[in-house]
Design a protein around this motif. Structure first.
Motif, PDB file in Angstrom:
ATOM      1  N   LEU A 188       0.844  -1.204   0.000  1.00  0.00           N
ATOM      2  CA  LEU A 188       0.000   0.000   0.000  1.00  0.00           C
ATOM      3  C   LEU A 188       0.874   1.246   0.000  1.00  0.00           C
ATOM      4  CD1 LEU A 188      -2.803   1.407   0.438  1.00  0.00           C
ATOM      5  CD2 LEU A 188      -2.387   1.171   2.874  1.00  0.00           C
ATOM      6  N   MET A 189       0.630   2.129  -0.957  1.00  0.00           N
ATOM      7  CA  MET A 189       1.279   3.451  -0.956  1.00  0.00           C
ATOM      8  C   MET A 189       0.268   4.417  -0.334  1.00  0.00           C
ATOM      9  SD  MET A 189       2.825   5.514  -4.186  1.00  0.00           S
ATOM     10  CE  MET A 189       2.456   7.253  -4.365  1.00  0.00           C
ATOM     11  N   PRO A 190       0.588   4.953   0.853  1.00  0.00           N
ATOM     12  CA  PRO A 190      -0.418   5.737   1.581  1.00  0.00           C
ATOM     13  C   PRO A 190      -0.687   7.095   0.958  1.00  0.00           C
ATOM     14  CG  PRO A 190       1.660   5.733   2.760  1.00  0.00           C
ATOM     15  CD  PRO A 190       1.862   4.856   1.564  1.00  0.00           C
TER      16      PRO A 190
ATOM     17  N   SER B  52       9.214  -3.575  -2.405  1.00  0.00           N
ATOM     18  CA  SER B  52       8.638  -4.779  -1.788  1.00  0.00           C
ATOM     19  C   SER B  52       8.439  -5.833  -2.888  1.00  0.00           C
ATOM     20  CB  SER B  52       7.291  -4.428  -1.144  1.00  0.00           C
ATOM     21  OG  SER B  52       6.260  -4.562  -2.084  1.00  0.00           O
ATOM     22  N   PRO B  53       8.302  -7.103  -2.495  1.00  0.00           N
ATOM     23  CA  PRO B  53       8.106  -8.142  -3.521  1.00  0.00           C
ATOM     24  C   PRO B  53       6.666  -8.205  -4.025  1.00  0.00           C
ATOM     25  CG  PRO B  53       8.187  -9.121  -1.332  1.00  0.00           C
ATOM     26  CD  PRO B  53       8.389  -7.652  -1.141  1.00  0.00           C
ATOM     27  N   ALA B  54       5.816  -7.286  -3.566  1.00  0.00           N
ATOM     28  CA  ALA B  54       4.382  -7.368  -3.881  1.00  0.00           C
ATOM     29  C   ALA B  54       4.114  -7.273  -5.384  1.00  0.00           C
ATOM     30  CB  ALA B  54       3.646  -6.251  -3.160  1.00  0.00           C
TER      31      ALA B  54
ATOM     32  N   ALA C  43       8.589   4.452  -5.844  1.00  0.00           N
ATOM     33  CA  ALA C  43       9.819   3.629  -5.917  1.00  0.00           C
ATOM     34  C   ALA C  43       9.989   2.849  -4.615  1.00  0.00           C
ATOM     35  CB  ALA C  43      11.028   4.525  -6.169  1.00  0.00           C
ATOM     36  N   LYS C  44       9.680   3.493  -3.496  1.00  0.00           N
ATOM     37  CA  LYS C  44       9.779   2.801  -2.191  1.00  0.00           C
ATOM     38  C   LYS C  44       8.813   1.605  -2.177  1.00  0.00           C
ATOM     39  CE  LYS C  44       8.944   3.678   2.745  1.00  0.00           C
ATOM     40  NZ  LYS C  44       7.633   3.140   3.054  1.00  0.00           N
ATOM     41  N   THR C  45       7.611   1.814  -2.691  1.00  0.00           N
ATOM     42  CA  THR C  45       6.610   0.742  -2.725  1.00  0.00           C
ATOM     43  C   THR C  45       7.091  -0.404  -3.616  1.00  0.00           C
ATOM     44  OG1 THR C  45       4.967   2.501  -2.553  1.00  0.00           O
ATOM     45  CG2 THR C  45       4.125   0.319  -3.081  1.00  0.00           C
ATOM     46  N   LEU C  46       7.823  -0.047  -4.685  1.00  0.00           N
ATOM     47  CA  LEU C  46       8.301  -1.074  -5.622  1.00  0.00           C
ATOM     48  C   LEU C  46       9.438  -1.922  -5.039  1.00  0.00           C
ATOM     49  CD1 LEU C  46       8.298   0.994  -8.930  1.00  0.00           C
ATOM     50  CD2 LEU C  46       6.828  -0.949  -8.368  1.00  0.00           C
TER      51      LEU C  46
ATOM     52  N   ARG D 199      12.298  -1.809   1.493  1.00  0.00           N
ATOM     53  CA  ARG D 199      12.726  -3.203   1.474  1.00  0.00           C
ATOM     54  C   ARG D 199      12.178  -3.917   2.706  1.00  0.00           C
ATOM     55  NH1 ARG D 199      15.993  -6.132  -1.931  1.00  0.00           N
ATOM     56  NH2 ARG D 199      16.178  -8.172  -1.000  1.00  0.00           N
ATOM     57  N   VAL D 200      11.327  -4.923   2.501  1.00  0.00           N
ATOM     58  CA  VAL D 200      10.743  -5.599   3.656  1.00  0.00           C
ATOM     59  C   VAL D 200      11.778  -6.513   4.311  1.00  0.00           C
ATOM     60  CG1 VAL D 200       8.314  -5.518   3.002  1.00  0.00           C
ATOM     61  CG2 VAL D 200       9.759  -7.351   2.143  1.00  0.00           C
TER      62      VAL D 200
END
Ligand SMILES: Nc1ncnc2c1ncn2[C@@H]1O[C@H](COP(=O)(O)OP(=O)(O)OP(=O)(O)O)[C@@H](O)[C@H]1O
Length: 234
Positions: free
Chosen positions: A78-80, A148-150, A143-146, A101-102
């Motif tokens: 989720l990108m808030p 993650s491996p989602a 970019a931050k959301t990307l 990065r999770v």
């Protein structure tokens, strides 16, 4: 293939209050750019929070490829909303993006560079977050959301603070992500002609008012009082 299917979701913030979502069903398929539109207070952010697993529905079910969301939350990012973040936080763009990065597993500079490149801001890596324009900041957040491996990205009003050219640029970026196989569900207050940039549209106001192609949904919304001609930006 990573398909998210939500069926008959009902949600209230407390036992005493009325549901803010009732019997909401949506499906998100790979390679698809889906808009989520509706007026203020329609329940868009609430729905995105349920789909991300942040809150649990009172009724209904969310599955990813047939498995319960609770066991597959890493598949959804989720990108808030912009307003939820402190844009004056003293951090560089590469610092911000690497936070996506999770599990804080080892991050290679290639992965970071790839995420920055996908949103077209490699040249801003060393800049401070508070020195960027609103459009550049939204790209950095994407970019931050990307990182993650989602495979399913939920974007909460990513274009709300952007002027029309920056909004168009952002839509092009998310179109490329969908074309690369990701599934994106993007909330917006804009149910005017910009909906044509999407493959599918879900119109929400506590329940699903319409769901289908941009044309089908626009035709249906024209007959609904709270939405008719009521276009705004963002
Ligand atoms: N944490 C909360 N506690 C109680 N009620 C809430 C909470 N968050 C949202 N609500 C209520 O739930 C309803 C839906 O809010 P939500 O933020 O999901 O709508 P939205 O469509 O995203 O609105 P907007 O377009 O203004 O961002 C509103 O009536 C709101 O007041």
């Amino acid at each position: 293939m990573t398909c998210l299917i939500a069926k008959n979701l009902t949600y209230s913030y407390s036992r005493e209050s009325n549901p803010v979502l009732e019997e909401v069903s949506v499906s998100l398929r790979p390679g698809t750019l889906t808009a989520l539109v509706g007026p203020n207070g329609a329940g868009k952010s609430t729905l995105l929070n349920l789909l991300q697993g942040h809150n649990k529905p009172d009724k209904g079910k969310i599955t990813i490829d047939g498995n319960e969301l609770v066991n597959n939350r890493a598949q959804v990012a989720l990108m808030p909303q912009r307003g939820k973040l402190n844009w004056n936080f003293p951090i560089t763009i590469e610092g911000l993006v690497s936070l996506g990065r999770v599990n804080h597993s080892k991050l290679s500079c290639c992965e970071l560079e790839a995420a920055l490149q996908r949103v077209g801001i490699s040249h801003l890596a060393k800049r401070r977050l508070d020195s960027l324009s609103g459009g550049q900041q939204q790209r950095a957040l994407l970019a931050k959301t990307l990182m993650s491996p989602a495979k399913i990205l939920l974007l909460d009003e990513p274009c709300s603070a952007l002027d029309p050219p920056a909004r168009e640029d952002f839509l092009l970026i998310i179109r490329q992500l969908a074309d690369a196989g990701l599934s994106l569900f993007v909330s917006s207050h804009d149910w005017g002609s910009s909906l044509n940039a999407y493959d599918k549209v879900v119109a929400l106001d506590k329940t699903v008012l319409a769901n289908g192609s941009p044309l089908e949904v626009q035709q249906k919304l024209d007959s609904i009082d709270c939405m008719r001609g009521n276009y705004c930006c963002g």
